[in-house]
Design a protein around this motif. Structure first.
Motif, PDB file in Angstrom:
ATOM      1  N   TYR A  78      22.942 -54.881  35.197  1.00 36.09           N
ATOM      2  CA  TYR A  78      22.237 -53.789  34.523  1.00 36.09           C
ATOM      3  C   TYR A  78      20.728 -54.042  34.506  1.00 36.09           C
ATOM      4  O   TYR A  78      19.926 -53.150  34.803  1.00 36.09           O
ATOM      5  N   ARG A 136      21.812 -54.780  19.947  1.00 45.20           N
ATOM      6  CA  ARG A 136      22.833 -53.726  19.753  1.00 45.20           C
ATOM      7  C   ARG A 136      22.570 -52.915  18.494  1.00 45.20           C
ATOM      8  O   ARG A 136      22.807 -51.692  18.466  1.00 45.20           O
ATOM      9  N   LYS A 194      24.107 -46.061  26.900  1.00 49.17           N
ATOM     10  CA  LYS A 194      25.521 -46.379  26.688  1.00 49.17           C
ATOM     11  C   LYS A 194      25.946 -47.590  27.518  1.00 49.17           C
ATOM     12  O   LYS A 194      26.699 -48.452  27.040  1.00 49.17           O
ATOM     13  N   LEU A 195      25.456 -47.671  28.761  1.00 50.34           N
ATOM     14  CA  LEU A 195      25.815 -48.800  29.621  1.00 50.34           C
ATOM     15  C   LEU A 195      25.317 -50.122  29.042  1.00 50.34           C
ATOM     16  O   LEU A 195      26.012 -51.144  29.094  1.00 50.34           O
ATOM     17  N   CYS A 209      24.791 -50.704  25.853  1.00 49.46           N
ATOM     18  CA  CYS A 209      25.629 -50.963  24.677  1.00 49.46           C
ATOM     19  C   CYS A 209      26.966 -51.592  25.082  1.00 49.46           C
ATOM     20  O   CYS A 209      27.464 -52.499  24.414  1.00 49.46           O
ATOM     21  N   ASN A 210      27.535 -51.100  26.181  1.00 47.47           N
ATOM     22  CA  ASN A 210      28.812 -51.649  26.653  1.00 47.47           C
ATOM     23  C   ASN A 210      28.662 -53.124  27.040  1.00 47.47           C
ATOM     24  O   ASN A 210      29.533 -53.949  26.738  1.00 47.47           O
ATOM     25  N   CYS A 211      27.562 -53.452  27.730  1.00 43.75           N
ATOM     26  CA  CYS A 211      27.313 -54.844  28.116  1.00 43.75           C
ATOM     27  C   CYS A 211      27.169 -55.742  26.884  1.00 43.75           C
ATOM     28  O   CYS A 211      27.709 -56.853  26.840  1.00 43.75           O
ATOM     29  N   ASP A 257      28.324 -55.110  23.839  1.00 45.05           N
ATOM     30  CA  ASP A 257      29.611 -55.166  23.136  1.00 45.05           C
ATOM     31  C   ASP A 257      30.534 -56.208  23.767  1.00 45.05           C
ATOM     32  O   ASP A 257      31.267 -56.914  23.063  1.00 45.05           O
ATOM     33  N   ASP A 258      30.503 -56.315  25.089  1.00 46.67           N
ATOM     34  CA  ASP A 258      31.337 -57.307  25.778  1.00 46.67           C
ATOM     35  C   ASP A 258      30.943 -58.728  25.370  1.00 46.67           C
ATOM     36  O   ASP A 258      31.806 -59.585  25.145  1.00 46.67           O
TER      37      ASP A 258
END
Length: 415
Positions: free
Chosen positions: A6, A73, A119-120, A122-124, A126-127
């Motif tokens: 990213y 985040r 959003k992308l 945030c997903n990274c 969150d992982d």
């Protein structure tokens, strides 16, 4: 999509910069909302000492720390994302949309591009957060199993231990009753003031020995030093913390024991960075206010296993696996170089800033002290009380240094 992938996309299409560190610093400053006066303490990669970490995280060699992931985040500024993406030329947006689809099969349009990029990220994040929390949960479960095993092994002496416990409780009550109401009131007030830092209370004793007239970074240590000795003792007894006894220069004597033990265990070979009384360890005092964002990084290579597919572990587990598997005929071929040698070769310990080196020395000493007694000990492992707090509680290098010292004390005192 990983965070590294990213970030590389963002550097190429969203926020170009002359070098990686400048990009990392500018990017995280741009997309988060925070108080400017605190940016060097909270927002990632705002000071030069973070340069090596930033480069490794960008390249995928290291994960973003849990604390940084949580901060970003919870501080993402969606409006900033909108302005950042909307300000791009149309041909750049087209290229970005094509890369997302070609490399990751992610569909996007002009209108939804800024929201999607947010959003992308945030997903990274969150992982990273979920992975760390999952590992912490696994550690707690493993520790609980170990505790249950210990309870079973000591079942035969329960009656004797209970008798001793009752006797000790009587003695403890007598001790507490010997304190004046004024002393107990001061002790109780201190405990109330620093309730959130209760798990670090034992380190106050290390702070008193190492720097009794020092203005510490952590306010609790300084407040403890200002109290009368009987109040200090009452604080420890109220919290059922043992009152430690220190012989002069124990920190150097125990460190020499430690050097001898890790050499016997083969935890290092060619490089000894604890020479001259461990100067690079004790110089942590000069960098006591250095923030520790990832006290116990999960970056060390794991021994491959058919049952558990874990590529990276923390340092305690790396040292433990190295010692456990190296004599196993089948698994020894997977065991890498000695832990400290790996650190020297992969973390550039001979070239990094002195402040960073002191951090790694603290981490190595703390971690090795938790493993050494399982394979070789100068005293019965059952008689060792590990009083050093969990690394995750460290906010400053000052905390890490005191934790490492206490870890040494735990395994070498009362030999």
């Amino acid at each position: 999509m990983t965070l590294s992938e990213y970030l590389k996309i963002c550097r190429e299409y969203v926020l170009s910069s002359k070098n990686v560190f400048e990009f990392m610093s500018d990017f995280f400053r741009t997309i988060t909302s925070f108080d400017d006066s605190d940016d060097d303490e909270t927002c990632p990669f705002q000071t030069s000492r973070n340069k090596s970490n930033a480069i490794k995280i960008y390249g995928g060699e290291r994960k973003l720390s849990y604390n940084h992931a949580v901060f970003v985040r919870t501080h993402i500024d969606e409006d900033s994302f909108d302005r950042l993406i909307d300000g791009l030329d149309d041909h750049v947006k087209n290229n970005l949309i094509e890369v997302l689809y070609n490399n990751f099969k992610i569909d996007a349009t002009f209108d939804e591009l800024s929201g999607l990029m947010c959003k992308l990220l945030c997903n990274c994040l969150d992982d990273i957060i979920k992975d760390k929390e999952k590992k912490n949960k696994k550690k707690k479960i493993t520790q609980k199993k170990q505790d249950n095993k210990t309870k079973k092994e000591t079942k035969s002496v329960v009656i004797e231990e209970n008798t001793v416990k009752i006797s000790n409780e009587v003695n403890e009550n007598n001790k507490k009753n010997n304190y004046s109401p004024e002393v107990l009131n001061k002790a109780n007030n201190f405990c109330i003031d620093y309730e959130d830092e209760k798990d670090l209370l034992v380190l106050c004793q290390i702070a008193k020995y190492i720097a009794p007239r020092h203005q510490h970074v952590r306010e609790m240590y300084t407040a403890y030093l200002r109290l009368e000795e009987d109040v200090q003792n009452a604080i420890m007894e109220i919290n059922e913390i043992p009152i430690l006894s220190f012989e002069e220069l124990w920190e150097y004597v125990f460190l020499e024991y430690f050097r001898e033990d890790i050499e016997k265990l083969g935890l290092w070979t060619d490089t000894d960075l604890l020479y001259e009384g461990g100067k690079y360890f004790h110089r942590a005092k000069y960098y006591s206010n250095m923030n520790i964002y990832d006290p116990d990084p999960v970056i060390f290579p794991s021994v491959p296993s058919f049952k558990i597919k874990v590529k990276e572990v923390d340092l305690i587990e790396y040292i433990d696996e190295h010692l456990y598997y190296r004599d196993d005929k089948e698994m020894s071929k997977y065991v890498g170089e000695p832990p400290f040698d790996w650190m020297v070769n992969n973390l550039a310990l001979k070239r990094c800033d002195e402040s960073e080196l002191t951090y790694w020395m603290c981490l190595f000493i703390y971690s090795a002290c938790h493993v050494i007694p399982r394979y070789y000990g100068r005293k019965d492992p059952c008689k060792i009380d590990h009083n050093a707090p969990n690394l995750d509680l460290a906010d400053y290098l000052e905390d890490m240094y005191y934790m490492a010292l206490l870890a040494l004390y735990d395994i070498y005192s009362n030999l």
